[in-house]
Scaffold this motif. Sequence first.
Motif, PDB file in Angstrom:
ATOM      1  N   LEU A  27       3.644 -17.047  86.188  1.00 47.67           N
ATOM      2  CA  LEU A  27       2.693 -18.160  86.246  1.00 47.67           C
ATOM      3  C   LEU A  27       3.156 -19.218  87.245  1.00 47.67           C
ATOM      4  N   PHE A  28       4.464 -19.459  87.281  1.00 50.72           N
ATOM      5  CA  PHE A  28       4.987 -20.436  88.239  1.00 50.72           C
ATOM      6  C   PHE A  28       4.746 -19.963  89.669  1.00 50.72           C
ATOM      7  N   TYR A  29       4.941 -18.666  89.888  1.00 52.73           N
ATOM      8  CA  TYR A  29       4.680 -18.082  91.210  1.00 52.73           C
ATOM      9  C   TYR A  29       3.195 -18.230  91.574  1.00 52.73           C
ATOM     10  N   LEU A  30       2.313 -17.971  90.628  1.00 55.03           N
ATOM     11  CA  LEU A  30       0.884 -18.124  90.885  1.00 55.03           C
ATOM     12  C   LEU A  30       0.545 -19.563  91.231  1.00 55.03           C
ATOM     13  N   GLY A  31       1.203 -20.508  90.560  1.00 52.19           N
ATOM     14  CA  GLY A  31       0.970 -21.915  90.863  1.00 52.19           C
ATOM     15  C   GLY A  31       1.394 -22.280  92.273  1.00 52.19           C
ATOM     16  N   LEU A  32       2.515 -21.703  92.720  1.00 49.61           N
ATOM     17  CA  LEU A  32       3.006 -21.983  94.069  1.00 49.61           C
ATOM     18  C   LEU A  32       2.127 -21.361  95.156  1.00 49.61           C
ATOM     19  N   THR A  33       1.514 -20.236  94.847  1.00 50.70           N
ATOM     20  CA  THR A  33       0.772 -19.477  95.857  1.00 50.70           C
ATOM     21  C   THR A  33      -0.741 -19.657  95.770  1.00 50.70           C
ATOM     22  N   GLY A  34      -1.184 -20.607  94.950  1.00 49.98           N
ATOM     23  CA  GLY A  34      -2.625 -20.871  94.868  1.00 49.98           C
ATOM     24  C   GLY A  34      -3.373 -19.973  93.912  1.00 49.98           C
ATOM     25  N   GLY A  35      -2.654 -19.231  93.075  1.00 49.89           N
ATOM     26  CA  GLY A  35      -3.311 -18.322  92.156  1.00 49.89           C
ATOM     27  C   GLY A  35      -3.825 -18.956  90.887  1.00 49.89           C
ATOM     28  N   LEU A  36      -3.580 -20.258  90.725  1.00 47.38           N
ATOM     29  CA  LEU A  36      -4.039 -20.960  89.522  1.00 47.38           C
ATOM     30  C   LEU A  36      -5.153 -21.960  89.822  1.00 47.38           C
ATOM     31  N   GLY A  37      -5.805 -21.801  90.947  1.00 49.76           N
ATOM     32  CA  GLY A  37      -6.949 -22.658  91.254  1.00 49.76           C
ATOM     33  C   GLY A  37      -6.584 -23.908  92.021  1.00 49.76           C
ATOM     34  N   VAL A  38      -7.531 -24.836  92.051  1.00 44.36           N
ATOM     35  CA  VAL A  38      -7.380 -26.035  92.888  1.00 44.36           C
ATOM     36  C   VAL A  38      -6.467 -27.077  92.250  1.00 44.36           C
ATOM     37  N   GLU A  39      -6.213 -26.976  90.957  1.00 46.22           N
ATOM     38  CA  GLU A  39      -5.299 -27.899  90.275  1.00 46.22           C
ATOM     39  C   GLU A  39      -4.196 -27.086  89.593  1.00 46.22           C
ATOM     40  N   PRO A  40      -3.252 -26.587  90.384  1.00 46.00           N
ATOM     41  CA  PRO A  40      -2.244 -25.658  89.836  1.00 46.00           C
ATOM     42  C   PRO A  40      -1.326 -26.293  88.800  1.00 46.00           C
ATOM     43  N   ILE A  41      -1.003 -27.575  88.956  1.00 49.37           N
ATOM     44  CA  ILE A  41      -0.100 -28.217  87.995  1.00 49.37           C
ATOM     45  C   ILE A  41      -0.761 -28.308  86.624  1.00 49.37           C
ATOM     46  N   GLU A  42      -1.998 -28.753  86.604  1.00 48.80           N
ATOM     47  CA  GLU A  42      -2.727 -28.839  85.335  1.00 48.80           C
ATOM     48  C   GLU A  42      -2.916 -27.457  84.714  1.00 48.80           C
ATOM     49  N   ALA A  43      -3.226 -26.465  85.564  1.00 48.13           N
ATOM     50  CA  ALA A  43      -3.419 -25.099  85.056  1.00 48.13           C
ATOM     51  C   ALA A  43      -2.114 -24.528  84.511  1.00 48.13           C
ATOM     52  N   LEU A  44      -0.994 -24.773  85.211  1.00 43.46           N
ATOM     53  CA  LEU A  44       0.305 -24.268  84.766  1.00 43.46           C
ATOM     54  C   LEU A  44       0.699 -24.919  83.440  1.00 43.46           C
ATOM     55  N   GLU A  45       0.493 -26.208  83.358  1.00 43.37           N
ATOM     56  CA  GLU A  45       0.778 -26.940  82.132  1.00 43.37           C
ATOM     57  C   GLU A  45      -0.032 -26.377  80.960  1.00 43.37           C
ATOM     58  N   HIS A  46      -1.306 -26.110  81.213  1.00 40.45           N
ATOM     59  CA  HIS A  46      -2.190 -25.572  80.175  1.00 40.45           C
ATOM     60  C   HIS A  46      -1.774 -24.167  79.758  1.00 40.45           C
ATOM     61  N   ARG A  47      -1.450 -23.321  80.716  1.00 36.36           N
ATOM     62  CA  ARG A  47      -1.101 -21.929  80.400  1.00 36.36           C
ATOM     63  C   ARG A  47       0.195 -21.842  79.603  1.00 36.36           C
ATOM     64  N   TYR A  48       1.192 -22.655  79.991  1.00 36.74           N
ATOM     65  CA  TYR A  48       2.440 -22.663  79.229  1.00 36.74           C
ATOM     66  C   TYR A  48       2.191 -23.148  77.795  1.00 36.74           C
ATOM     67  N   GLY A  49       1.396 -24.189  77.652  1.00 37.23           N
ATOM     68  CA  GLY A  49       1.097 -24.705  76.322  1.00 37.23           C
ATOM     69  C   GLY A  49       0.333 -23.704  75.480  1.00 37.23           C
ATOM     70  N   GLU A  50      -0.598 -23.004  76.104  1.00 39.21           N
ATOM     71  CA  GLU A  50      -1.382 -22.008  75.370  1.00 39.21           C
ATOM     72  C   GLU A  50      -0.497 -20.840  74.918  1.00 39.21           C
ATOM     73  N   LEU A  51       0.407 -20.404  75.783  1.00 38.22           N
ATOM     74  CA  LEU A  51       1.341 -19.338  75.394  1.00 38.22           C
ATOM     75  C   LEU A  51       2.234 -19.785  74.232  1.00 38.22           C
ATOM     76  N   ALA A  52       2.635 -21.056  74.261  1.00 38.76           N
ATOM     77  CA  ALA A  52       3.447 -21.580  73.162  1.00 38.76           C
ATOM     78  C   ALA A  52       2.677 -21.522  71.843  1.00 38.76           C
ATOM     79  N   LEU A  53       1.403 -21.895  71.869  1.00 39.14           N
ATOM     80  CA  LEU A  53       0.584 -21.839  70.662  1.00 39.14           C
ATOM     81  C   LEU A  53       0.392 -20.407  70.174  1.00 39.14           C
ATOM     82  N   GLN A  54       0.175 -19.498  71.113  1.00 40.11           N
ATOM     83  CA  GLN A  54      -0.004 -18.087  70.739  1.00 40.11           C
ATOM     84  C   GLN A  54       1.258 -17.526  70.096  1.00 40.11           C
TER      85      GLN A  54
END
Length: 204
Positions: A27-54
């Motif tokens: 996920l961090f790699y995707l954030g660096l390379t544009g794979g998480l959309g136009v707001e990668p920091i917010e998307a990365l933060e959300h994905r990590y949090g969602e994985l924690a909940l799961q």
Amino acid sequence: MQSINQTLRRIPVWAIYLLGALPAPWLFYLGLTGGLGVEPIEALEHRYGELALQLLIAGLAVTPLRRHVGLNLMKFRRAIGVLTFVYVALHLLVWLVLDVQLPSQIWADILKRPYITVGMTAFLLLLPLALTSNNWSVRRLGLRWRKLHRLVYAAALLGAMHYLLLAKGFQIEPLAYLAAIIALLALRLPIPNLSFRSNRADSA
């Protein structure tokens, strides 16, 4: 179910750690390379949090699955708990280091924004659990270790509330996480013994 449990016993715990940790660098790699959309920091933060909940939900499901279904995943519960904390910490670090950055703003957000206050409380509850997730602590604390680790119940509820408060507008996903956690906690409640009452009624 017995054959499934026998197969599970052959799976090494390190494999759970490895599989559980793989999404973090990806996920961090995707954030660096544009794979998480136009707001990668917010998307990365959300994905990590969602994985924690799961993972929190997966950890809470271990006991009910063994009690009600007969599926024994106890061998992997500690690994699931450690991975949960790892993703909670990554979620927090992305917010601290990449998102807010200013220490004064961090403290102001904790005090003023309810969803951040709730999230930080959940993190603080999980911190002693992560620090004592080792054999030495289990031996040292004895029965107190089990009581201490019941804090995960409150942390799970607060984590789901954090997500619910963070969501903009009405969204099904955070409600589904909250409902799953409440259901798994409800399954831990002792089942009342109705046989005694029925015997009294019969005798009357």
